[in-house]
Write an enzyme that holds these catalytic residues in place. Structure first.
Site, PDB file in Angstrom:
ATOM      1  N   TYR A  59     115.924 107.322  96.343  1.00 52.53           N
ATOM      2  CA  TYR A  59     114.592 106.833  96.707  1.00 52.53           C
ATOM      3  C   TYR A  59     113.678 108.024  96.964  1.00 52.53           C
ATOM      4  O   TYR A  59     113.706 108.634  98.011  1.00 52.53           O
ATOM      5  CB  TYR A  59     114.644 105.949  97.964  1.00 52.53           C
ATOM      6  CG  TYR A  59     115.689 104.857  97.946  1.00 52.53           C
ATOM      7  CD1 TYR A  59     116.231 104.375  96.755  1.00 52.53           C
ATOM      8  CD2 TYR A  59     116.171 104.319  99.141  1.00 52.53           C
ATOM      9  CE1 TYR A  59     117.201 103.387  96.762  1.00 52.53           C
ATOM     10  CE2 TYR A  59     117.130 103.324  99.152  1.00 52.53           C
ATOM     11  CZ  TYR A  59     117.653 102.865  97.949  1.00 52.53           C
ATOM     12  OH  TYR A  59     118.609 101.892  97.958  1.00 52.53           O
ATOM     13  N   SER A 157     129.204 101.836  96.396  1.00 50.11           N
ATOM     14  CA  SER A 157     128.156 100.911  95.986  1.00 50.11           C
ATOM     15  C   SER A 157     128.206 100.728  94.470  1.00 50.11           C
ATOM     16  O   SER A 157     128.494 101.682  93.741  1.00 50.11           O
ATOM     17  CB  SER A 157     126.809 101.502  96.418  1.00 50.11           C
ATOM     18  OG  SER A 157     125.731 100.753  95.946  1.00 50.11           O
ATOM     19  N   ASN A 158     127.936  99.519  94.020  1.00 50.00           N
ATOM     20  CA  ASN A 158     127.850  99.232  92.577  1.00 50.00           C
ATOM     21  C   ASN A 158     129.161  99.469  91.817  1.00 50.00           C
ATOM     22  O   ASN A 158     129.145  99.619  90.603  1.00 50.00           O
ATOM     23  CB  ASN A 158     126.749 100.090  91.913  1.00 50.00           C
ATOM     24  CG  ASN A 158     125.380  99.818  92.467  1.00 50.00           C
ATOM     25  OD1 ASN A 158     124.836  98.742  92.294  1.00 50.00           O
ATOM     26  ND2 ASN A 158     124.811 100.792  93.165  1.00 50.00           N
ATOM     27  N   GLN A 177     128.707  97.990  98.990  1.00 50.55           N
ATOM     28  CA  GLN A 177     127.365  97.423  98.780  1.00 50.55           C
ATOM     29  C   GLN A 177     127.208  97.025  97.321  1.00 50.55           C
ATOM     30  O   GLN A 177     127.491  97.816  96.418  1.00 50.55           O
ATOM     31  CB  GLN A 177     126.279  98.437  99.179  1.00 50.55           C
ATOM     32  CG  GLN A 177     124.892  97.806  99.175  1.00 50.55           C
ATOM     33  CD  GLN A 177     123.795  98.699  99.743  1.00 50.55           C
ATOM     34  OE1 GLN A 177     122.705  98.759  99.182  1.00 50.55           O
ATOM     35  NE2 GLN A 177     124.058  99.373 100.854  1.00 50.55           N
ATOM     36  N   PHE A 206     119.400  93.135  96.967  1.00 47.80           N
ATOM     37  CA  PHE A 206     118.566  92.092  96.339  1.00 47.80           C
ATOM     38  C   PHE A 206     118.784  90.736  97.010  1.00 47.80           C
ATOM     39  O   PHE A 206     118.946  89.720  96.325  1.00 47.80           O
ATOM     40  CB  PHE A 206     118.843  91.966  94.838  1.00 47.80           C
ATOM     41  CG  PHE A 206     118.368  93.116  93.999  1.00 47.80           C
ATOM     42  CD1 PHE A 206     117.304  93.905  94.403  1.00 47.80           C
ATOM     43  CD2 PHE A 206     118.984  93.412  92.790  1.00 47.80           C
ATOM     44  CE1 PHE A 206     116.869  94.981  93.625  1.00 47.80           C
ATOM     45  CE2 PHE A 206     118.554  94.476  92.005  1.00 47.80           C
ATOM     46  CZ  PHE A 206     117.485  95.264  92.428  1.00 47.80           C
ATOM     47  N   PRO A 207     118.791  90.663  98.364  1.00 50.40           N
ATOM     48  CA  PRO A 207     119.076  89.378  99.017  1.00 50.40           C
ATOM     49  C   PRO A 207     118.065  88.286  98.669  1.00 50.40           C
ATOM     50  O   PRO A 207     118.391  87.103  98.677  1.00 50.40           O
ATOM     51  CB  PRO A 207     119.041  89.708 100.515  1.00 50.40           C
ATOM     52  CG  PRO A 207     118.271  90.978 100.627  1.00 50.40           C
ATOM     53  CD  PRO A 207     118.527  91.730  99.360  1.00 50.40           C
ATOM     54  N   SER A 210     114.516  89.806  94.321  1.00 50.68           N
ATOM     55  CA  SER A 210     113.191  90.377  94.029  1.00 50.68           C
ATOM     56  C   SER A 210     112.041  89.455  94.418  1.00 50.68           C
ATOM     57  O   SER A 210     111.005  89.415  93.766  1.00 50.68           O
ATOM     58  CB  SER A 210     113.089  90.762  92.548  1.00 50.68           C
ATOM     59  OG  SER A 210     114.092  91.680  92.216  1.00 50.68           O
ATOM     60  N   LYS A 216     107.524  82.136  97.866  1.00 47.41           N
ATOM     61  CA  LYS A 216     106.087  82.458  97.778  1.00 47.41           C
ATOM     62  C   LYS A 216     105.528  82.368  96.354  1.00 47.41           C
ATOM     63  O   LYS A 216     104.336  82.577  96.152  1.00 47.41           O
ATOM     64  CB  LYS A 216     105.821  83.839  98.373  1.00 47.41           C
ATOM     65  CG  LYS A 216     106.457  85.003  97.635  1.00 47.41           C
ATOM     66  CD  LYS A 216     106.201  86.324  98.365  1.00 47.41           C
ATOM     67  CE  LYS A 216     106.908  87.475  97.671  1.00 47.41           C
ATOM     68  NZ  LYS A 216     106.826  88.722  98.426  1.00 47.41           N
TER      69      LYS A 216
END
Length: 310
Positions: A59, A157-158, A177, A206-207, A210, A216
């Site tokens: 990130y 992770s992944n 994760q 990604f709970p 997206s 919404k």
């Protein structure tokens, strides 16, 4: 007072609702993010009750870790916060590659420690697997760092189920994760049973799929970002998914809650899911996510939600 939970077989205790920070300093993921606003969000989130931050070298790259390090130093709250970060990624020009070699992972931890301005990392993940390194060797390097006190717990992770099994050959993996949400439940086939059986905590990313699981969007929504390429945001698929989300609204209304609160509460009923780490761009979102802890789903509601998204 929020009841803290233990993350798997680690010695880490946290508020079950953490904060995913790929938006904070994640210029390569979200062009135009504001560093000062991101740093302020970390401070405000901590003051609001967040004690568990999930970041990664990827990130920014590195910028998210730097901003979190600055925020924690300025707030003086490092000891109260569990920091999870991830390494394995390296860039050759614009090309992203992964390296799980012991030497690379040890250097990645040293570099993260500097960016975070700390002398230990609570949870360090191998972010992505490479195709060369035996996974138990990679995890063995992290075990050495754990023994030295540089990291407190080990994550991957992944990883595929086979990679996870190889990584955990010596029983050193504390946390896994991976992607899991109501629209993508493939982890239930092998990964979740394995983590439950081996007392490994499963942290879903990604709970909200997206944003699709927040309630919404309407069928007329259009997207010009990553979502424009995602199948579950297209045409008939989108309409079907939105119908399912509307069924969640009925349950949310009964609970005097909102759809995202019900979604997060459902994840926390799953075996081996101790915590969730929804991302947020604003403090209001952070505070709203906490409301999931007030939602008590009955067994029949848990099963009903499972059926809606079967």
């Amino acid at each position: 007072m929020v009841k803290k939970v233990k993350i798997g077989k680690s010695d880490l205790y946290v508020n079950p609702i953490g904060l995913g920070t790929n938006y904070i300093g994640g210029h390569n993921l979200y062009p135009g993010t504001d560093d000062n606003a991101g740093k302020q969000l970390v401070k405000d989130a901590i003051n609001a009750g967040v004690d568990y931050l999930d970041t990664a070298y990827l990130y920014g790259p590195g910028r998210s870790e730097e901003l979190i390090g600055e925020a924690l130093k300025e707030s003086g709250k490092r000891e109260d916060i569990v920091i999870a970060t991830k390494g394995s990624v390296k860039f050759e020009g614009q090309d992203m590659q992964n390296d799980n070699s012991p030497a690379f992972l040890k250097q990645a931890v040293e570099d993260s420690l500097k960016r975070l301005q700390t002398d230990y990392i609570d949870l360090f993940y191998i972010h992505y697997s490479d195709n060369q390194t035996p996974k138990d060797e990679a995890v063995g390097a992290l075990k050495e760092l754990k023994d030295e006190g540089k990291i407190k717990s080990i994550g991957v992770s992944n990883f595929t189920i086979d990679e996870l099994k190889e990584a955990n050959k010596d029983g050193y993996v504390d946390v896994y994760q991976g992607e899991y949400n109501l629209l993508n439940r493939s982890a239930e086939e092998e990964l979740l049973p394995f983590t439950a059986e081996n007392n490994i905590s499963f942290v879903p990313f990604f709970p909200f799929a997206s944003g699709l699981l927040t309630g919404k969007y309407t069928k007329d929504a259009t997207f010009n970002d990553l979502r424009a390429q995602m199948p579950h945001f297209q045409g008939e698929e989108l309409e079907k998914n939105l119908e399912k989300v509307e069924k969640l609204r009925e349950i949310a209304n009964v609970k005097q809650a909102e759809i995202p609160h019900v979604v997060l509460a459902w994840y926390l009923t799953r075996d081996s899911i101790d915590t969730v780490i929804p991302g947020a761009k604003k403090l209001e979102q952070v505070k709203s996510n906490f409301k999931a802890l007030d939602v008590q789903l009955t067994d029949s509601e848990v099963q009903q939600i499972g059926r809606i998204f079967s």
